[in-house]
Design an enzyme around this catalytic site. Sequence first.
Site, PDB file in Angstrom:
ATOM      1  N   SER A  53      48.479  28.372 -50.119  1.00 53.21           N
ATOM      2  CA  SER A  53      49.646  27.499 -50.197  1.00 53.21           C
ATOM      3  C   SER A  53      49.601  26.644 -51.453  1.00 53.21           C
ATOM      4  CB  SER A  53      49.721  26.613 -48.945  1.00 53.21           C
ATOM      5  OG  SER A  53      48.532  25.860 -48.786  1.00 53.21           O
TER       6      SER A  53
ATOM      7  N   ASP B  38      38.254  25.891 -48.270  1.00 49.61           N
ATOM      8  CA  ASP B  38      38.349  26.684 -49.497  1.00 49.61           C
ATOM      9  C   ASP B  38      39.205  26.039 -50.577  1.00 49.61           C
ATOM     10  OD1 ASP B  38      40.852  26.925 -48.379  1.00 49.61           O
ATOM     11  OD2 ASP B  38      41.023  29.086 -48.711  1.00 49.61           O
ATOM     12  N   CYS B  39      39.545  24.755 -50.425  1.00 45.36           N
ATOM     13  CA  CYS B  39      40.413  24.107 -51.407  1.00 45.36           C
ATOM     14  C   CYS B  39      39.777  24.129 -52.795  1.00 45.36           C
ATOM     15  CB  CYS B  39      40.699  22.666 -50.983  1.00 45.36           C
ATOM     16  SG  CYS B  39      41.807  21.778 -52.098  1.00 45.36           S
TER      17      CYS B  39
ATOM     18  N   SER C  47      30.904  51.384 -21.353  1.00 49.30           N
ATOM     19  CA  SER C  47      31.899  50.480 -21.911  1.00 49.30           C
ATOM     20  C   SER C  47      31.272  49.730 -23.088  1.00 49.30           C
ATOM     21  CB  SER C  47      32.363  49.497 -20.840  1.00 49.30           C
ATOM     22  OG  SER C  47      32.985  50.179 -19.768  1.00 49.30           O
TER      23      SER C  47
ATOM     24  N   MET D 202      48.810  17.014 -50.956  1.00 47.14           N
ATOM     25  CA  MET D 202      48.769  16.830 -52.395  1.00 47.14           C
ATOM     26  C   MET D 202      50.004  16.107 -52.904  1.00 47.14           C
ATOM     27  SD  MET D 202      49.533  20.821 -53.405  1.00 47.14           S
ATOM     28  CE  MET D 202      49.592  20.591 -55.159  1.00 47.14           C
TER      29      MET D 202
ATOM     30  N   HIS E 261      24.790  51.324 -29.568  1.00 48.57           N
ATOM     31  CA  HIS E 261      24.373  50.608 -28.359  1.00 48.57           C
ATOM     32  C   HIS E 261      23.482  49.411 -28.703  1.00 48.57           C
ATOM     33  CE1 HIS E 261      25.236  54.767 -26.975  1.00 48.57           C
ATOM     34  NE2 HIS E 261      25.859  54.106 -26.017  1.00 48.57           N
TER      35      HIS E 261
END
EC number: 2.7.1.28
Length: 624
Positions: free
Chosen positions: A446, A403-404, A57, A495, A221
Site C-alpha cells: 500500500s 515489513d514497512c 488420513s 503516513m 508420514h
Amino acid sequence: MTSKKLVNSVTGCADDALAGLVACNPNLQLLQGHRVALRSDLDSLKGRVALLSGGGSGHEPAHAGFIGKGMLTGVIAGAVFTSPAVGSILAAIRAVAQAGTVGTLLIVKNYTGDRLNFGLAREQAQAEGIPVEMVVIGDDSAFTVLKKAGRRGLCGTVLIHKVAGALAEAGVGLEEITKQVNMVAKAMGTLGVSLSSCSVPGSKPTFELSADEVELGLGIHGEAGVRRIKMATADEIVKLMLDHMTNTTNASHVPVQPGSSVVMMVNNLGGLSFLELGIIADAAVRSLEGRGVKIARALVGTFMSALEMPGVSLTLLLVDEPLLKLIDAETTAAAWPNVAAVSITGRKRSRVAPAEPQEALDSIAAGGSASKRMALVLERVCSTLLGLEEHLNALDRAAGDGDCGTTHSRAARAIREWLKEGPPPASPAQLLSKLSVLLLEKMGGSSGALYGLFLTAAAQPLKAKTSLPAWSAAMDAGLEAMQKYGKAAPGDRTMLDSLWAAGQELQAWKSPGANLFQVLTKAVKSAEAAAEATKNMEAGAGRASYISSARLEQPDPGAVAAAAILRAILEVLQSQGSLALGASKMKSEGCRAPAARKPPPASRCCWQRRPRWAGWSMTCCCFS
C-alpha cells in the site's frame, strides 16, 4: 510439547475431516458405518471398472479429493498416517460391486500396512466372487540402493489415479487398465524435501532439524529422509533434487534424458507458502528445460500432503501423446487442477509491455545543475530509508507484518538503480511523474500505491510553473489524492499524518514574502512532531486499524518514514544553499540580480543564496 491443532478430538479428527469434505461436495457420499467416501452417482458406473484407493488420513486432498468422474470411484481412509481397516476396504468393494461395476482396481501406495490390508480385503472379495485386482505404486526416487520393501508410494500415485480413471471412463476392462497402469508407474519418480517435520495430532514433531538444515528424500508420514543437506537457495535445492532423481547410478532414478517429454508435479507437502511453491515451480521449469527436457504439462499445488509439513515434492512422469490424452481427459474430481492441454515448453510466456507515452522534452537539460541537485536529494533520501530499514520494521511488527522498512528499502534500491541509468529529469513535474511510475512498479504494498498516487497528483500543478505557490499546490494535490483513494484522514495514525502536518505549514508559501527555508524547516519539524504523536492515536485506517490500540505503543512507521524523507530533502537543500523552485519564488523575497549577471531571455533562472565566510550574497544560477 505437542503442536496445536484445530480439531475437535485427536481420535475423531479423521472422521470429522472426511465428513466435512463430503458435506461440502454433493458429488460424494459416505458409506454408513465406515470411513469410506464414494461417488454419489454409483449407479452410472454399471458395466464399468471401479477404482478404489486410500490410506491413512493426513495426506489431504488425497485421497478423497480425487473422487469423481474420470478419476476414483471411492476411497477408504484410515486414522492419521494409519492404514485403513480391512473391513472398511471390503465394504467399499462390495458397495461398488453392488452398483453393477464389472470389477474393481485397488490402487495402493507401497507401504506395508496398506499392502497387507488392501491385499487381505482383495482376497476376501475374490473369495466372494468379486473381480478385484490390485496395483502397488512405488514412485520414490530417494534410495540409491533398493531395499527389500521397495520404493515408497508418494505423490505420483495421484497421476496413476488420473490415468486409471480416464481408462475406466473410456470403458477399458479391468485387466487392460491394470496392465497399462503398471507400465506407467515404472516411468515415474518422486522426491521430497522439507524444511522441518510435521506432527500427528496429539503428538510431538516426528523429527528435528537445525536452522540451517533441510531434509532430503523424506516420505509422507513425517519420517526422516535419506540425508540432510545445508539450507540453500531454491534454485540450488531444485537442481540437487533433479540431479538425484535422474542420476543413472541411482537404482530408483527416473530415466529422463535430453529430449524426453514429461509431466511435472510440484506438490506442496502441506505447510509451504504459495509464494515458495511458485519459486520452486519456476526453478524446476528452468532447470528441466536447461537439460533439454520438454515439459508437456505442469501441475502445481497441494495434491498429497503430510499434514502441515513445510516442504515440497517433485514428480516426473515420462509421457507420449496417448498418455497425455489420458492426463488431459475430463474429470470432475475437486482436487484435480484445471490444466490447459498445452505444452509448457515452447509456449510464449511474456508479451511486450505497452510503451509509455512520450513526454514533451523539458526545456531544462537533464544533467545540468538542477538535475544534479535532484540526484543529490534522491541519494540522501535513499540512504536515509536504507538506514531506517530495521527500525521501521520493528515499529511495523506491532501492526502485524513488520515489513514497512523492507518496503521503503526496496523503493530506495529501485531509485538508486534508476539513477545509475542517467541523470534524473531537471523538471520537477517530470521527476515526480517518473518517481511515481518507479515506486508503483518496484516498491509494492500500500505504501508504493500511496506514494505513487501522491507523486502523480503532485506533479500536475508543477507542469505550468514551479513557483512557491505551485509547490504548495502540489503538496495539496498529493494529499487530496492520498485521502481520496487511501480513505485515511489526519489523525488516523498513518503516513498521511506527517505529510498533512507538513502541508499545513507549506501553505505559507502561497503568501508574498514567504521565506523558503524557514517555511520548509517548520514543515519538517511539524511532520516529525506529527509522526511522534501517532503513538497516542487510535488507528483509523490501514492494517494497524485491525489491531487493539492498547498494543500500538510506538509511532506509526509510515509516518516516521515520511517525516524522515522530508528531513533528508531539507538537509540536502540547506547544504546546497538553494532550492530549485523557479525564479518567481526568490523574486517574492525582493531579490534582484546584479545587472552584469542578468540571464539570457531564453534561460530559466532561479535566484539562490550561497553562504560565504563573511555572510550571505545573492547570485543567479541559470540553466539553458
